[in-house]
Design a protein around this motif. Structure first.
Motif, PDB file in Angstrom:
ATOM      1  N   UNK A  38      19.267  -2.256  12.696  1.00  0.00           N
ATOM      2  CA  UNK A  38      19.293  -3.647  13.153  1.00  0.00           C
ATOM      3  C   UNK A  38      18.533  -4.541  12.181  1.00  0.00           C
ATOM      4  N   UNK A  39      19.108  -5.689  11.831  1.00  0.00           N
ATOM      5  CA  UNK A  39      18.460  -6.621  10.906  1.00  0.00           C
ATOM      6  C   UNK A  39      17.428  -7.491  11.585  1.00  0.00           C
ATOM      7  N   UNK A  40      16.391  -6.859  12.104  1.00  0.00           N
ATOM      8  CA  UNK A  40      15.352  -7.553  12.865  1.00  0.00           C
ATOM      9  C   UNK A  40      14.005  -7.372  12.157  1.00  0.00           C
ATOM     10  N   UNK A  41      13.543  -8.349  11.391  1.00  0.00           N
ATOM     11  CA  UNK A  41      12.269  -8.201  10.675  1.00  0.00           C
ATOM     12  C   UNK A  41      11.118  -7.861  11.617  1.00  0.00           C
ATOM     13  N   UNK A  42      10.356  -6.857  11.232  1.00  0.00           N
ATOM     14  CA  UNK A  42       9.272  -6.364  12.085  1.00  0.00           C
ATOM     15  C   UNK A  42       7.902  -6.885  11.634  1.00  0.00           C
ATOM     16  N   UNK A 252      12.464 -13.806  14.324  1.00  0.00           N
ATOM     17  CA  UNK A 252      13.721 -13.724  15.076  1.00  0.00           C
ATOM     18  C   UNK A 252      13.564 -14.073  16.553  1.00  0.00           C
ATOM     19  N   UNK A 253      12.387 -13.808  17.124  1.00  0.00           N
ATOM     20  CA  UNK A 253      12.189 -14.090  18.542  1.00  0.00           C
ATOM     21  C   UNK A 253      12.056 -15.561  18.866  1.00  0.00           C
ATOM     22  N   UNK A 254      11.825 -16.403  17.854  1.00  0.00           N
ATOM     23  CA  UNK A 254      11.751 -17.841  18.106  1.00  0.00           C
ATOM     24  C   UNK A 254      13.116 -18.436  18.389  1.00  0.00           C
ATOM     25  N   UNK A 255      14.169 -17.773  17.911  1.00  0.00           N
ATOM     26  CA  UNK A 255      15.536 -18.291  18.071  1.00  0.00           C
ATOM     27  C   UNK A 255      15.616 -19.724  17.587  1.00  0.00           C
ATOM     28  N   UNK A 256      15.398 -19.902  16.303  1.00  0.00           N
ATOM     29  CA  UNK A 256      15.382 -21.251  15.751  1.00  0.00           C
ATOM     30  C   UNK A 256      16.024 -21.276  14.374  1.00  0.00           C
ATOM     31  N   UNK A 257      16.911 -22.226  14.200  1.00  0.00           N
ATOM     32  CA  UNK A 257      17.538 -22.469  12.912  1.00  0.00           C
ATOM     33  C   UNK A 257      18.097 -23.878  12.912  1.00  0.00           C
ATOM     34  N   UNK A 258      18.953 -24.158  11.947  1.00  0.00           N
ATOM     35  CA  UNK A 258      19.630 -25.457  11.963  1.00  0.00           C
ATOM     36  C   UNK A 258      20.991 -25.340  11.308  1.00  0.00           C
TER      37      UNK A 258
END
Length: 413
Positions: A38-42, A252-258
């Protein structure tokens, strides 16, 4: 949604298939399981972002505006200007930039808009590279469109060649998803690649959805961006670019982009959020504004990945040649049989990876271009990855030998 579409949607989710593949297989070797599938930075995001959320705690009691705050849009615009060298006047922060609750949601939503806008003109095809990020195909199906897969193997530099797309497919296209650095292969699109695709989009009236969420993780030069090609062409018509803090800032847990670009599609995006999407919470917008305004933590993050790339090259280079991607944090390894390698890595070394065939579809020749590969996400601290990569090399050496291969073909780069 009818049953055929439900079944079609299910087939595009690679992690459901991976879970089924490994069902009943125990992680072995006496090792702590490591999920490189999974591409989830730790890693932890910088502390100043967490402080910004805490300092804005009173804003949790307010509904966030669909288009975010003036400060957020200004920070996103300023970053695009710095990163890609576009002129400030080229972007209208009020009409051409919107925050999104992670790029995955935005990439999904944009198909709903593009297919709906294209349907009256007979334009229902959603183009994407093969292999591809599963959200693209799932979005196309849910939107009532039809996924159309474009070859993206070593012969095209692991990117879809705009000159090779049949004219009738271009005429029927509502949109194309293009990812650079590419997921899964890590290939970096050139400025000319973006110009050519954007020219096609304007000629045939479809949308280019440029997924650039890995743009700040690279091994050499910063990847060119689609927004640069748009400025060279004089406008952002037929283009949206998608950027995320999940990879850039390890959040990734912030769920933020644009998303930024064509104001028509930004407006449609806002409508979808108003009806059924998720607006980014105000405390998260405050932290996001700070993150888009800072480059120090991004350089530190990139250095961490460079160390992981070096470890991967040392451990896996003797088997595969050059394994370093041009960008992003995935290794794309030709192991002959991706499913077999995934099972053995889990059984023998407790390392979970994703079979490449789960990210691709059978082409016109009857071949799934991802079948020989595995995707490996280098998302843990380099110190932890070093030993895991050595274990991986030992298992894969046995897999390759069992398949009669002394050395795999490598990345074709």
């Amino acid at each position: 949604m009818n049953q055929d579409r439900v079944e079609s949607l299910a087939q595009f989710h690679p992690f459901t298939r991976l879970n089924k593949l490994l069902e009943g297989v125990q992680p072995g070797g006496g090792n702590t399981p490591l999920l490189l599938s999974l591409g989830e930075p730790q890693f932890q995001p910088p502390s100043f972002a967490l402080d910004a959320i805490a300092n804005a705690k009173e804003l949790w009691s307010k509904y966030p505006p669909t288009l975010g705050t003036v400060e957020f849009r200004a920070a996103a615009k300023a970053w695009l200007v710095r990163r890609y060298g576009v002129e400030s006047a080229f972007l209208d922060a009020e009409r051409m930039i919107a925050p999104v609750s992670g790029t995955r949601e935005a990439l999904f939503h944009i198909a709903l808009s593009a297919v709906a806008m294209g349907a009256p003109k007979g334009k229902g095809k959603v183009l994407m590279a093969n292999p591809f990020y599963h959200t693209y195909a799932g979005a196309a199906v849910v939107a009532g469109g039809e996924p159309a897969f474009l070859p993206a193997g070593p012969e095209t530099g692991f990117l879809p060649d705009p000159d090779a797309v049949p004219a009738d497919l271009l005429r029927e296209a509502a949109m194309v998803y293009l990812c650079s650095p590419a997921n899964p292969q890590g290939s970096v699109a050139s400025a000319d690649f973006w110009r050519r695709w954007l020219a096609l989009a304007r000629r045939h009236d479809f949308l280019v959805a440029a997924d650039e969420c890995y743009a700040e993780i690279y091994t050499d030069q910063p990847p060119p961006g689609a927004i640069e090609a748009a400025q060279a062409g004089g406008s952002c018509d037929n283009l949206l670019v998608f950027h995320s803090l999940s990879k850039r800032s390890s959040a990734p847990g912030m769920r933020s982009g644009f998303v930024a670009g064509d104001a028509r599609y930004i407006s449609r995006q806002a409508q979808l959020i108003n009806y059924g999407g998720v607006a980014v919470p105000l405390p998260v917008l405050a932290a996001s504004t700070a993150l888009w305004s800072d480059e120090t933590h991004v350089a530190q993050n990139r250095a961490r990945y460079q160390a992981s790339f070096d470890s991967a090259q040392a451990a896996l280079g003797p088997l595969f040649g050059n394994v370093k991607p041009g960008g992003g944090f995935f290794l794309w390894l030709d192991v002959g049989d991706g499913e077999k390698a995934a099972v053995e890595l889990w059984r023998q070394a407790a390392i979970k990876v994703l079979p490449g065939g789960y990210m691709a579809r059978t082409d016109a020749s009857g071949r799934n271009p991802g079948t020989p590969f595995i995707r490996v996400a280098l998302v843990y601290e380099p110190a932890l990855l070093g030993g895991a990569l050595e274990r991986m090399a030992s298992v894969l050496a046995s897999v390759l030998a069992a398949g009669g291969r002394v050395r795999a073909a490598g990345r074709g780069r």
